[in-house]
Scaffold this motif. Structure first.
Motif, PDB file in Angstrom:
ATOM      1  N   ARG A 113      62.762 -50.614 -12.455  1.00 30.88           N
ATOM      2  CA  ARG A 113      62.712 -49.684 -12.123  1.00 30.88           C
ATOM      3  C   ARG A 113      64.621 -49.276 -11.543  1.00 30.88           C
ATOM      4  NH1 ARG A 113      58.276 -51.292 -10.945  1.00 30.88           N
ATOM      5  NH2 ARG A 113      56.395 -50.383 -10.920  1.00 30.88           N
ATOM      6  N   PHE A 114      65.305 -50.495 -11.392  1.00 30.20           N
ATOM      7  CA  PHE A 114      66.610 -50.062 -10.526  1.00 30.20           C
ATOM      8  C   PHE A 114      67.792 -49.700 -12.195  1.00 30.20           C
ATOM      9  CE2 PHE A 114      66.195 -51.628  -7.030  1.00 30.20           C
ATOM     10  CZ  PHE A 114      67.605 -50.897  -5.890  1.00 30.20           C
ATOM     11  N   ILE A 115      67.720 -50.491 -13.082  1.00 29.41           N
ATOM     12  CA  ILE A 115      68.353 -50.730 -14.170  1.00 29.41           C
ATOM     13  C   ILE A 115      67.139 -49.795 -15.193  1.00 29.41           C
ATOM     14  CG2 ILE A 115      68.790 -52.160 -16.451  1.00 29.41           C
ATOM     15  CD1 ILE A 115      67.820 -54.554 -15.273  1.00 29.41           C
ATOM     16  N   SER A 116      66.512 -49.266 -15.230  1.00 29.10           N
ATOM     17  CA  SER A 116      66.387 -48.020 -16.368  1.00 29.10           C
ATOM     18  C   SER A 116      66.525 -46.712 -15.519  1.00 29.10           C
ATOM     19  CB  SER A 116      64.879 -47.900 -16.704  1.00 29.10           C
ATOM     20  OG  SER A 116      64.004 -47.693 -15.265  1.00 29.10           O
ATOM     21  N   ARG A 117      66.966 -47.215 -14.474  1.00 26.92           N
ATOM     22  CA  ARG A 117      67.865 -45.531 -13.484  1.00 26.92           C
ATOM     23  C   ARG A 117      68.955 -45.281 -13.412  1.00 26.92           C
ATOM     24  NH1 ARG A 117      66.718 -41.472 -10.128  1.00 26.92           N
ATOM     25  NH2 ARG A 117      68.395 -40.937  -8.950  1.00 26.92           N
ATOM     26  N   PHE A 118      69.699 -46.294 -13.987  1.00 25.28           N
ATOM     27  CA  PHE A 118      71.240 -46.185 -13.919  1.00 25.28           C
ATOM     28  C   PHE A 118      71.324 -47.379 -14.840  1.00 25.28           C
ATOM     29  CE2 PHE A 118      69.932 -47.262  -8.855  1.00 25.28           C
ATOM     30  CZ  PHE A 118      70.440 -46.234  -9.102  1.00 25.28           C
ATOM     31  N   LEU A 119      71.087 -47.480 -15.940  1.00 20.53           N
ATOM     32  CA  LEU A 119      71.591 -47.663 -17.274  1.00 20.53           C
ATOM     33  C   LEU A 119      70.878 -47.364 -17.992  1.00 20.53           C
ATOM     34  CD1 LEU A 119      72.712 -50.935 -16.735  1.00 20.53           C
ATOM     35  CD2 LEU A 119      74.119 -48.999 -16.846  1.00 20.53           C
ATOM     36  N   PRO A 120      70.036 -45.547 -18.194  1.00 20.11           N
ATOM     37  CA  PRO A 120      69.305 -44.668 -18.916  1.00 20.11           C
ATOM     38  C   PRO A 120      69.205 -45.063 -20.630  1.00 20.11           C
ATOM     39  CG  PRO A 120      69.994 -43.127 -17.646  1.00 20.11           C
ATOM     40  CD  PRO A 120      70.768 -44.472 -17.045  1.00 20.11           C
ATOM     41  N   SER A 121      70.780 -44.967 -20.724  1.00 19.66           N
ATOM     42  CA  SER A 121      71.165 -45.273 -22.249  1.00 19.66           C
ATOM     43  C   SER A 121      71.158 -46.080 -22.810  1.00 19.66           C
ATOM     44  CB  SER A 121      72.535 -44.577 -22.101  1.00 19.66           C
ATOM     45  OG  SER A 121      73.747 -45.383 -21.268  1.00 19.66           O
ATOM     46  N   THR A 122      70.370 -47.368 -22.222  1.00 20.98           N
ATOM     47  CA  THR A 122      70.698 -48.660 -23.041  1.00 20.98           C
ATOM     48  C   THR A 122      69.369 -48.767 -23.509  1.00 20.98           C
ATOM     49  OG1 THR A 122      69.428 -49.720 -21.292  1.00 20.98           O
ATOM     50  CG2 THR A 122      72.345 -50.102 -21.132  1.00 20.98           C
ATOM     51  N   GLY A 123      68.715 -48.071 -23.523  1.00 20.73           N
ATOM     52  CA  GLY A 123      67.476 -48.310 -24.448  1.00 20.73           C
ATOM     53  C   GLY A 123      66.780 -49.477 -23.771  1.00 20.73           C
ATOM     54  N   TYR A 124      65.441 -49.520 -24.131  1.00 21.22           N
ATOM     55  CA  TYR A 124      64.241 -49.393 -23.174  1.00 21.22           C
ATOM     56  C   TYR A 124      64.220 -51.215 -23.689  1.00 21.22           C
ATOM     57  CZ  TYR A 124      59.826 -50.496 -22.042  1.00 21.22           C
ATOM     58  OH  TYR A 124      58.500 -51.300 -20.805  1.00 21.22           O
ATOM     59  N   SER A 125      64.840 -51.743 -24.647  1.00 25.90           N
ATOM     60  CA  SER A 125      64.649 -53.073 -25.447  1.00 25.90           C
ATOM     61  C   SER A 125      65.791 -53.315 -24.315  1.00 25.90           C
ATOM     62  CB  SER A 125      64.744 -53.205 -26.467  1.00 25.90           C
ATOM     63  OG  SER A 125      63.631 -52.284 -27.368  1.00 25.90           O
TER      64      SER A 125
ATOM     65  N   TRP B 257      84.376 -49.903  -6.188  1.00 26.39           N
ATOM     66  CA  TRP B 257      84.297 -49.079  -6.403  1.00 26.39           C
ATOM     67  C   TRP B 257      84.714 -48.221  -7.441  1.00 26.39           C
ATOM     68  CZ3 TRP B 257      82.639 -44.782  -3.447  1.00 26.39           C
ATOM     69  CH2 TRP B 257      83.198 -43.410  -3.524  1.00 26.39           C
ATOM     70  N   GLU B 258      85.922 -48.748  -8.113  1.00 23.55           N
ATOM     71  CA  GLU B 258      86.369 -48.002  -9.626  1.00 23.55           C
ATOM     72  C   GLU B 258      84.844 -48.308 -10.503  1.00 23.55           C
ATOM     73  OE1 GLU B 258      89.573 -47.122 -11.228  1.00 23.55           O
ATOM     74  OE2 GLU B 258      89.936 -46.162  -8.919  1.00 23.55           O
ATOM     75  N   HIS B 259      84.616 -48.958 -10.383  1.00 23.82           N
ATOM     76  CA  HIS B 259      83.206 -49.193 -11.730  1.00 23.82           C
ATOM     77  C   HIS B 259      82.283 -47.731 -11.085  1.00 23.82           C
ATOM     78  CE1 HIS B 259      83.070 -51.846 -14.616  1.00 23.82           C
ATOM     79  NE2 HIS B 259      83.809 -52.476 -13.535  1.00 23.82           N
ATOM     80  N   TYR B 260      82.032 -47.511 -10.001  1.00 25.70           N
ATOM     81  CA  TYR B 260      81.159 -46.243  -9.077  1.00 25.70           C
ATOM     82  C   TYR B 260      81.791 -44.972 -10.302  1.00 25.70           C
ATOM     83  CZ  TYR B 260      78.912 -43.081  -5.934  1.00 25.70           C
ATOM     84  OH  TYR B 260      78.329 -41.721  -5.452  1.00 25.70           O
ATOM     85  N   ARG B 261      83.449 -44.702  -9.175  1.00 21.99           N
ATOM     86  CA  ARG B 261      84.280 -43.431  -9.930  1.00 21.99           C
ATOM     87  C   ARG B 261      83.929 -43.033 -10.842  1.00 21.99           C
ATOM     88  NH1 ARG B 261      88.900 -42.262 -10.477  1.00 21.99           N
ATOM     89  NH2 ARG B 261      89.874 -44.273 -10.756  1.00 21.99           N
ATOM     90  N   ASN B 262      83.914 -44.436 -11.633  1.00 19.56           N
ATOM     91  CA  ASN B 262      84.215 -44.465 -13.555  1.00 19.56           C
ATOM     92  C   ASN B 262      82.667 -44.370 -14.234  1.00 19.56           C
ATOM     93  OD1 ASN B 262      86.567 -43.951 -13.910  1.00 19.56           O
ATOM     94  ND2 ASN B 262      86.666 -46.380 -14.142  1.00 19.56           N
ATOM     95  N   GLY B 263      81.330 -43.666 -13.652  1.00 19.87           N
ATOM     96  CA  GLY B 263      80.166 -43.383 -14.015  1.00 19.87           C
ATOM     97  C   GLY B 263      79.018 -44.758 -14.204  1.00 19.87           C
ATOM     98  N   ASN B 264      79.266 -45.661 -13.416  1.00 18.36           N
ATOM     99  CA  ASN B 264      79.006 -46.900 -13.676  1.00 18.36           C
ATOM    100  C   ASN B 264      78.096 -47.637 -12.106  1.00 18.36           C
ATOM    101  OD1 ASN B 264      77.470 -49.114 -14.384  1.00 18.36           O
ATOM    102  ND2 ASN B 264      79.318 -50.431 -14.696  1.00 18.36           N
ATOM    103  N   PRO B 265      77.553 -46.252 -11.464  1.00 21.35           N
ATOM    104  CA  PRO B 265      76.645 -47.052 -10.525  1.00 21.35           C
ATOM    105  C   PRO B 265      76.236 -48.193  -9.929  1.00 21.35           C
ATOM    106  CG  PRO B 265      75.169 -45.311 -11.844  1.00 21.35           C
ATOM    107  CD  PRO B 265      76.816 -45.464 -11.945  1.00 21.35           C
ATOM    108  N   ILE B 266      75.545 -48.663 -10.644  1.00 24.55           N
ATOM    109  CA  ILE B 266      74.078 -50.100 -10.963  1.00 24.55           C
ATOM    110  C   ILE B 266      75.268 -50.759 -10.373  1.00 24.55           C
ATOM    111  CG2 ILE B 266      74.950 -51.190 -12.884  1.00 24.55           C
ATOM    112  CD1 ILE B 266      71.822 -51.636 -12.446  1.00 24.55           C
ATOM    113  N   VAL B 267      76.863 -51.344 -10.664  1.00 24.39           N
ATOM    114  CA  VAL B 267      77.710 -52.298  -9.500  1.00 24.39           C
ATOM    115  C   VAL B 267      77.866 -51.525  -8.616  1.00 24.39           C
ATOM    116  CG1 VAL B 267      79.922 -53.006  -9.827  1.00 24.39           C
ATOM    117  CG2 VAL B 267      79.330 -52.210 -12.238  1.00 24.39           C
ATOM    118  N   LEU B 268      77.657 -50.209  -7.636  1.00 26.14           N
ATOM    119  CA  LEU B 268      77.715 -49.934  -6.336  1.00 26.14           C
ATOM    120  C   LEU B 268      76.506 -50.552  -5.667  1.00 26.14           C
ATOM    121  CD1 LEU B 268      78.679 -49.171  -3.664  1.00 26.14           C
ATOM    122  CD2 LEU B 268      78.854 -47.195  -4.796  1.00 26.14           C
ATOM    123  N   ILE B 269      75.263 -49.848  -6.464  1.00 23.23           N
ATOM    124  CA  ILE B 269      74.057 -50.307  -5.973  1.00 23.23           C
ATOM    125  C   ILE B 269      74.272 -51.984  -6.010  1.00 23.23           C
ATOM    126  CG2 ILE B 269      72.386 -49.846  -6.025  1.00 23.23           C
ATOM    127  CD1 ILE B 269      73.479 -47.003  -5.282  1.00 23.23           C
ATOM    128  N   GLY B 270      73.727 -52.290  -6.781  1.00 23.52           N
ATOM    129  CA  GLY B 270      73.725 -53.965  -6.484  1.00 23.52           C
ATOM    130  C   GLY B 270      74.403 -54.310  -5.292  1.00 23.52           C
TER     131      GLY B 270
END
Length: 455
Positions: A122-134, A329-342
């Motif tokens: 659930r977490f990964i599919s929400r925050f990395l949706p562009s990676t694809g289901y596989s 914070w840099e990852h979050y600011r650059n559009g990678n929120p899963i790093v911050l949430i994790g």
């Protein structure tokens, strides 16, 4: 449906198709293999197993009166009635057989790993949706496997007296899983199930009291606060849902306070500024032990006794913590929120043991405190790895994946060796003696230590 029950991922230019049961089976088999020494391990007679299990009168009496006593009283300054009943059940079925206790601990750890897989999807599919289901399934598999076989988990799994950790982990993970079901369909029954799991989690170990913070983190991550005006905040549905959880938390706090009066606080003599430094030290240490668990120890003492000055090099951990925070914070600011949430999940589940609140424990850090926080760091690592993978040339991807495989093999080997160190009291003592000798050598050879000693 076929899409939901399959996992397709590419590794070293080959494709493998697996269903979810096979994925969980792989996690279980690998975990059984790396933890295999635990089946021949004994009780830790000098490290709590004696008073917690072997000589605990509550474990050897199955009368209703004693069972009720479990839930209304502390034992040796701790409240864990579900854990005591867990011991009682094993004793009734198998007697005081060390192998039975170790096997039960490992089985619960595997169930927790399965829950980690489901939650991570659930977490990964929400925050990395562009990676694809596989790839999403592959990342969830990676998280579950990392949780299952990481060396820092050995203390919680291979030490019978630490079963409180895996039990509170079971109910906390189940509560999070149930809360996701509630978010999905808004049926009150799932909120009731979440609250029930919260009660059982606290009755396993007091650290489970942190569940409401995990739920708020999920609300934040899923945007459930979005659009709520400050004037409507307290009356909003997302806040009203949490009232019962925070009321339970207050009741748990009062119950713990009322039953722990007179408990000696190990850190009572350390001023607040030293405890803050301890907090940053612990945070950084846990991150590095997650990444490079080359040698772990059973006992990590404070660097000095209350009233003594803090070793100078400990102040350097404040800088390291700032660097880690800036990276997140840099990852979050650059559009990678899963790093911050994790990373927030990592912090939330450590907040009680970061020394801001004085602890009645003689250790500054302990591997068992990281049991659930490993999940958050795994998500942060996945977020960082995904951003890195997308920035490298495709021909280098297999090299990166191979490096990840080597790291996982290293973790598995370390877990196997670490589990063997928990064979019996003498083996565990030798681990502590080794730590003491290493610290003594450092004090004799390190100029910084010598400078501190002379000052």
């Amino acid at each position: 449906m076929e899409r939901e029950n399959s996992l397709k991922f590419s590794f070293l230019s080959s494709e493998v198709l697996l269903n979810r049961n096979v994925v969980l089976g792989l996690v279980s088999i690998l975990a059984f293999f790396v933890f295999s020494p635990t089946f021949s391990n004994d009780f830790q007679l000098a490290w709590d197993d004696t008073w917690q299990v072997l000589e605990n009168p509550l474990v050897h009496d199955s009368s209703l009166e004693v069972i009720l006593y479990h839930f209304t009283h502390f034992w040796q300054g701790q409240y864990s009635p579900v854990n005591s009943l867990y011991y009682l059940l094993i004793d009734l079925l198998f007697g005081m057989n060390a192998t039975a206790f170790h096997t039960a601990c490992l089985l619960i750890h595997l169930i927790n790993s399965w829950l980690v897989f489901s939650i991570s999807l659930r977490f990964i599919s929400r925050f990395l949706p562009s990676t694809g289901y596989s790839r999403t399934q592959g990342y969830a598999f990676f998280t579950a496997l990392l949780f299952a076989i990481h060396p820092i988990q050995v203390e919680s799994v291979a030490w019978i007296s630490a079963s409180k950790i895996i039990l509170y982990g079971l109910f906390t993970l189940f509560a999070i899983w149930a809360y996701f079901r509630y978010i999905q369909n808004s049926k009150p029954i799932w909120l009731i199930i979440t609250a029930s799991a919260y009660v059982f989690g606290f009755a396993s170990k007091e650290q489970a009291i942190l569940l409401p913070l995990n739920l708020l983190l999920i609300d934040f991550a899923w945007g459930r606060f979005t659009g709520i005006k400050w004037s409507q905040f307290l009356s909003s549905r997302v806040v009203l849902e949490k009232i019962s959880f925070f009321l339970l938390a207050l009741a748990f706090l009062f119950f713990t306070w009322a039953n722990s009066l007179g408990t000696v606080q190990q850190e009572a003599g350390y001023p607040i500024y030293q405890r803050i430094v301890f907090a940053f030290y612990s945070l950084v240490e846990y991150v590095f032990r997650f990444l490079t668990p080359a040698k772990l120890y059973f006992f990590h003492p404070y660097p000095m006794t209350p009233g003594e000055s803090l070793p100078l090099f400990y102040w350097g951990y404040l800088l390291l913590a700032v660097i880690i925070g800036y990276f997140v914070w840099e990852h979050y600011r650059n559009g990678n929120p899963i790093v911050l949430i994790g990373f927030l999940f990592f912090l939330v589940n450590l907040v009680l043991v970061l020394h801001i609140i004085p602890l009645p424990r003689p250790v500054i850090t302990a591997d068992r405190y990281m049991y659930l926080s490993v999940i958050g760091l795994a998500w942060a690592l996945i977020g960082w790895g995904q951003s890195w993978i997308t920035s490298v040339k495709s021909k280098n991807l297999n090299i990166i994946l191979l490096g990840g495989l080597v790291w996982m093999i290293f973790l598995g080997v370390q877990t196997n060796l670490r589990t063997a160190e928990w064979k019996d009291t003498e083996s565990t003592k030798s681990n502590v003696i080794e730590l003491i000798e290493k610290k003594r050598e450092a004090e004799e050879t390190d100029p910084l230590f010598n400078l501190i000693e002379h000052e």
